[in-house]
Design an enzyme around this catalytic site. Structure first.
Site, PDB file in Angstrom:
ATOM      1  N   CYS A  69      42.244  41.104  37.311  1.00  0.00           N
ATOM      2  CA  CYS A  69      41.350  40.301  38.113  1.00  0.00           C
ATOM      3  C   CYS A  69      41.096  38.792  37.677  1.00  0.00           C
ATOM      4  O   CYS A  69      41.551  37.786  38.286  1.00  0.00           O
ATOM      5  CB  CYS A  69      39.804  41.012  37.906  1.00  0.00           C
ATOM      6  SG  CYS A  69      39.810  42.444  38.456  1.00  0.00           S
TER       7      CYS A  69
HETATM    8  N1  LIG Z   1      41.520  47.198  37.461  1.00  0.00           N
HETATM    9  C1  LIG Z   1      40.324  46.687  37.729  1.00  0.00           C
HETATM   10  O1  LIG Z   1      39.529  46.456  36.655  1.00  0.00           O
HETATM   11  C2  LIG Z   1      40.035  45.977  38.946  1.00  0.00           C
HETATM   12  C3  LIG Z   1      38.439  45.842  39.330  1.00  0.00           C
HETATM   13  C4  LIG Z   1      38.484  45.491  40.677  1.00  0.00           C
HETATM   14  C5  LIG Z   1      39.215  45.258  41.612  1.00  0.00           C
HETATM   15  N2  LIG Z   1      40.768  45.368  41.265  1.00  0.00           N
HETATM   16  C6  LIG Z   1      41.567  45.392  42.314  1.00  0.00           C
HETATM   17  O2  LIG Z   1      41.940  46.540  42.847  1.00  0.00           O
HETATM   18  C7  LIG Z   1      43.039  46.468  43.284  1.00  0.00           C
HETATM   19  C8  LIG Z   1      43.807  47.588  42.818  1.00  0.00           C
HETATM   20  O3  LIG Z   1      44.001  47.346  41.313  1.00  0.00           O
HETATM   21  P1  LIG Z   1      44.291  48.447  40.205  1.00  0.00           P
HETATM   22  O4  LIG Z   1      43.776  47.879  39.053  1.00  0.00           O
HETATM   23  O5  LIG Z   1      43.714  49.947  40.553  1.00  0.00           O
HETATM   24  O6  LIG Z   1      45.852  48.608  40.345  1.00  0.00           O
HETATM   25  P2  LIG Z   1      46.974  49.661  39.514  1.00  0.00           P
HETATM   26  O7  LIG Z   1      48.255  49.129  39.650  1.00  0.00           O
HETATM   27  O8  LIG Z   1      46.221  50.286  38.591  1.00  0.00           O
HETATM   28  O9  LIG Z   1      46.922  50.700  40.726  1.00  0.00           O
HETATM   29  C9  LIG Z   1      47.582  50.461  42.075  1.00  0.00           C
HETATM   30  C10 LIG Z   1      48.246  51.715  42.492  1.00  0.00           C
HETATM   31  O10 LIG Z   1      48.831  51.518  43.784  1.00  0.00           O
HETATM   32  C11 LIG Z   1      50.094  52.124  43.844  1.00  0.00           C
HETATM   33  N3  LIG Z   1      50.851  51.588  45.047  1.00  0.00           N
HETATM   34  C12 LIG Z   1      51.291  50.314  45.359  1.00  0.00           C
HETATM   35  N4  LIG Z   1      52.057  50.217  46.402  1.00  0.00           N
HETATM   36  C13 LIG Z   1      51.433  51.279  47.166  1.00  0.00           C
HETATM   37  C14 LIG Z   1      51.902  51.642  48.695  1.00  0.00           C
HETATM   38  N5  LIG Z   1      52.370  50.930  49.281  1.00  0.00           N
HETATM   39  N6  LIG Z   1      51.533  53.189  49.133  1.00  0.00           N
HETATM   40  C15 LIG Z   1      50.863  53.823  47.885  1.00  0.00           C
HETATM   41  N7  LIG Z   1      50.522  53.447  46.831  1.00  0.00           N
HETATM   42  C16 LIG Z   1      50.867  52.296  46.219  1.00  0.00           C
HETATM   43  C17 LIG Z   1      50.848  52.133  42.614  1.00  0.00           C
HETATM   44  O11 LIG Z   1      51.612  52.918  42.344  1.00  0.00           O
HETATM   45  C18 LIG Z   1      49.372  52.120  41.628  1.00  0.00           C
HETATM   46  O12 LIG Z   1      49.500  53.439  41.324  1.00  0.00           O
HETATM   47  C19 LIG Z   1      43.798  44.913  42.948  1.00  0.00           C
HETATM   48  O13 LIG Z   1      43.696  44.385  44.273  1.00  0.00           O
HETATM   49  C20 LIG Z   1      42.927  44.474  42.012  1.00  0.00           C
HETATM   50  O14 LIG Z   1      42.725  43.137  41.947  1.00  0.00           O
HETATM   51  C21 LIG Z   1      40.994  45.968  40.074  1.00  0.00           C
END
Ligand SMILES: NC(=O)c1ccc[n+]([C@@H]2O[C@H](COP(=O)([O-])OP(=O)(O)OC[C@H]3O[C@@H](n4cnc5c(N)ncnc54)[C@H](O)[C@@H]3O)[C@@H](O)[C@H]2O)c1
Length: 444
Positions: A281
């Site tokens: 983030c």
């Molecule tokens: N990690 C955090 O603390 C946090 C907090 C708030 C917001 N976010 C936001 O949330 C979003 C996700 O972050 P995250 O940390 O969960 O990411 P992550 O990498 O942990 O998880 C994302 C998942 O999406 C899957 N994926 C990717 N493309 C795909 C598709 N086309 N179809 C199906 N699955 C698919 C990946 O395999 C992965 O398991 C980002 O935009 C991030 O900025 C993250």
């Protein structure tokens, strides 16, 4: 394209399904955001199908094995064995769900531009299965305008119309990894739909897992809210990092200054200096906003300055390590250095964008002999680094010329570490209050 339209009855049906929890929920992307959300809905009484392109993750979920520190395996197993949580790699599962929540990554390209490829590919999959009455929600953090300018056209290419045939909303995730205090339940959820029905349906849905839902007038407000929250952190962390550097020059203790300032009951909230920012983030989101702003011939100087200050903290930390070693007449070349904690923040296992990676790289460039310990990250296989976490046995810290605390996980026995070490450089202020001559802290 001619097609049937949603009737008043269909709308009532969707509303009832959300109300009585019989709506089937699909979640695309089961990472730090998607998996906890899936469990929250399961535990609220919904059936959830998680869709992730990563086969290993899907296999683990189906066996009830968690890959996230914040989710305990028994909790996941319970959701799976109850039959309420299903996981699949197959996007065709979207056909039979009523709502689809997108939680895919939003990284940066190598030139630090927003990389929307995951959102686009997930949306293209949704478009293949989009049907009357679907509620689509984007949760991935992104720049204002993404829902309307990127997601909407892909969905409308099916011929279905938002607000008439299906619904589209942006609702940012506000998860605080590693925190037991703030959960999906007690963190208000913001929802901004493309039109009022989209907002209302999403608000009703999240009302089952979150105590407070705040409806805003558009997806852009919700998108801007999320990046603003993260930019706010980035700017304040940069400010306190700058203050820490100044305090060192002026021989003023920054930790004591922050403590004193925190006694003010209004107009101030504490942020703490450290080796830089990490995770998915804070280091990324300011670039999403800055890049979008350029489209409007607007230069976000403040935001970019903050990113620059935070990104150069690892260099500064390494320079300080050189100085710290100097106090015991050691050169960094050949020095044995133990890094404690490489996750980007305490009590989590997330290494993404962690400033520790850059600190280690720079130390190795300077020919230091670097080991690391992190109870949650057994190996590093990122950048050009290939390292395994060393054990932190009793007295192990004493084998190093300098122990550098980059991430102060709660499980570290700091007193023992300090008493075993020859020299400690504390970048987090976690040893403040300890009386020890061998500790040097950032910002003092
Ligand atoms: N990690 C955090 O603390 C946090 C907090 C708030 C917001 N976010 C936001 O949330 C979003 C996700 O972050 P995250 O940390 O969960 O990411 P992550 O990498 O942990 O998880 C994302 C998942 O999406 C899957 N994926 C990717 N493309 C795909 C598709 N086309 N179809 C199906 N699955 C698919 C990946 O395999 C992965 O398991 C980002 O935009 C991030 O900025 C993250």
């Amino acid at each position: 394209m001619a097609h049937a339209e949603l009737t008043v009855n269909d709308l009532r049906n969707l509303e009832n399904k959300i109300k009585d929890k019989s709506a089937e929920i699909g979640i695309v992307g089961l990472g730090y955001v998607g998996l906890p959300l899936a469990l929250a809905f399961v535990e609220a009484g919904f059936n959830v199908t998680g869709i992730d392109s990563d086969k290993t993750r899907i296999n683990k979920i189906t066996r009830g094995i968690s890959y996230l520190l914040d989710i305990e395996s028994p909790r996941l197993k319970k959701a799976v064995t109850s039959g309420r949580l299903k996981a699949t790699v197959s996007p065709s599962a979207m056909r039979r769900v009523d709502t689809i929540i997108i939680c895919v990554p939003t990284p940066l390209t190598s030139t630090k531009e927003p990389d929307l490829t995951y959102i686009i590919s997930a949306t293209n999959e949704i478009a293949r299965y989009l049907r009357l009455g679907h509620l689509v929600i984007l949760e991935s953090t992104t720049y204002p305008g993404t829902t309307r300018e990127v997601v909407l056209p892909l969905l409308e290419s099916t011929g279905l119309k938002v607000g008439v045939d299906y619904f589209l909303t942006f609702s940012p995730e506000r998860i605080d990894p590693g925190s037991r205090q703030f959960t999906i339940r007690n963190t208000p959820k913001v929802v901004g739909g493309m039109e009022p029905k989209s907002t209302r349906f999403a608000a009703m849905l999240y009302g089952h897992v979150s105590d407070k839902v705040l409806e805003v007038s558009s997806p852009e407000v919700a998108e801007m809210d999320k990046v603003f929250e993260n930019v706010f952190r980035s700017v304040n962390i940069a400010l306190v990092n700058e203050l820490a550097k100044l305090c060192e020059k002026m021989n003023v203790n920054v930790w004591e200054v922050i403590k004193a300032a925190s006694s003010k009951p209004f107009g101030y909230m504490p942020f703490y200096p450290g080796p830089g920012v990490g995770g998915h983030c804070i280091p990324l989101d300011p670039y999403y906003l800055a890049s979008k702003a350029r489209e409007y011939f607007f230069h976000t100087r403040f935001i970019e300055l903050a990113a620059e200050i935070n990104e150069t903290m690892p260099e500064y930390i390494v320079q300080r390590i050189v100085d710290v070693l100097n106090t015991s007449s050691k050169s960094v070349k050949g020095a044995k250095i133990l890094i404690l904690g490489v996750a980007y923040k305490k009590d989590i296992e997330d290494l993404r964008e962690s400033p520790a990676l850059r600190v280690i790289e720079l130390l190795i460039e300077k020919k230091a002999k670097v080991n690391y310990n992190d109870p949650y990250i057994s190996e590093i296989k990122e950048h050009n680094l290939r390292m395994k976490s060393v054990k932190l046995d009793k007295k192990a810290a004493g084998n190093y010329d300098c122990v550098v605390i980059l991430t102060a996980h709660s499980c570290y026995d700091l007193k023992a570490i300090v008493s075993d070490s020859k020299l400690v450089f504390d970048t987090r202020g976690c040893t403040v209050g300890m009386k020890a001559d061998n500790v040097i802290r950032l910002g003092e």
